[in-house]
Design an enzyme around this catalytic site. Structure first.
Site, PDB file in Angstrom:
ATOM      1  N   CYS A 129     -37.655  30.858 -48.185  1.00 55.40           N
ATOM      2  CA  CYS A 129     -38.998  31.340 -48.500  1.00 55.40           C
ATOM      3  C   CYS A 129     -39.079  31.573 -50.008  1.00 55.40           C
ATOM      4  CB  CYS A 129     -39.264  32.633 -47.733  1.00 55.40           C
ATOM      5  SG  CYS A 129     -40.818  33.435 -48.193  1.00 55.40           S
ATOM      6  N   CYS A 151     -39.396  35.687 -50.656  1.00 57.90           N
ATOM      7  CA  CYS A 151     -38.327  36.663 -50.391  1.00 57.90           C
ATOM      8  C   CYS A 151     -36.926  36.050 -50.339  1.00 57.90           C
ATOM      9  CB  CYS A 151     -38.606  37.405 -49.084  1.00 57.90           C
ATOM     10  SG  CYS A 151     -38.434  36.377 -47.599  1.00 57.90           S
ATOM     11  N   CYS A 155     -36.004  21.244 -41.201  1.00 55.38           N
ATOM     12  CA  CYS A 155     -35.381  21.687 -39.952  1.00 55.38           C
ATOM     13  C   CYS A 155     -35.264  23.210 -40.055  1.00 55.38           C
ATOM     14  CB  CYS A 155     -34.016  21.022 -39.816  1.00 55.38           C
ATOM     15  SG  CYS A 155     -33.182  21.361 -38.278  1.00 55.38           S
TER      16      CYS A 155
END
Length: 123
Positions: free
Chosen positions: A86, A89, A110
């Site tokens: 991400c 974060c 994936c």
């Protein structure tokens, strides 16, 4: 000021914080193809739209695109793969693969189901 993140279960911590992998074909989103989008389990950053998802039959949710700016690619510790995290974060999502020719975009994110939360489109 430190951003506040959602609390994680021990299994979510193992995957998201410690770069683990859930067992194939066990994630709740592997075979989900409803309309909506997927957000990071830890910080709720939107990551993928349902139209990016495709059936790869690999055991994990697969996407051939991400919401712009939401996913970072970093070399995996194994030196062979590219990890995806991400962008907000740095929570571990999974890995990205190219050259499999499963979609026209020729890319497969994936992703561990446990790293995301699905948000259904409003009717």
């Amino acid at each position: 000021m430190k951003e506040k993140f959602n609390p994680l279960t021990l299994e979510e911590q193992r995957v998201i914080l410690h770069k683990g992998t859930e067992h194939p074909f066990t994630g709740e989103y592997t075979d989900l193809f409803d309309g909506g989008y997927y957000v990071c389990k830890q910080c709720e950053t939107p990551l993928y739209r349902s139209e990016h998802k495709f059936p790869s039959h690999c055991g994990w949710p697969s996407f051939d695109d991400e919401i712009e700016g939401s996913v970072k690619r970093v070399p995996d510790a194994d030196g062979r793969r590219i990890e995806i995290v991400c962008s907000n974060c740095d929570g571990h999502l999974g890995h990205v693969f190219e050259g499999e020719y499963l979609t026209e975009k020729n890319i497969r994110h994936c992703v561990n189901s446990i790293s995301m939360t699905f948000v259904a489109n409003e009717k």
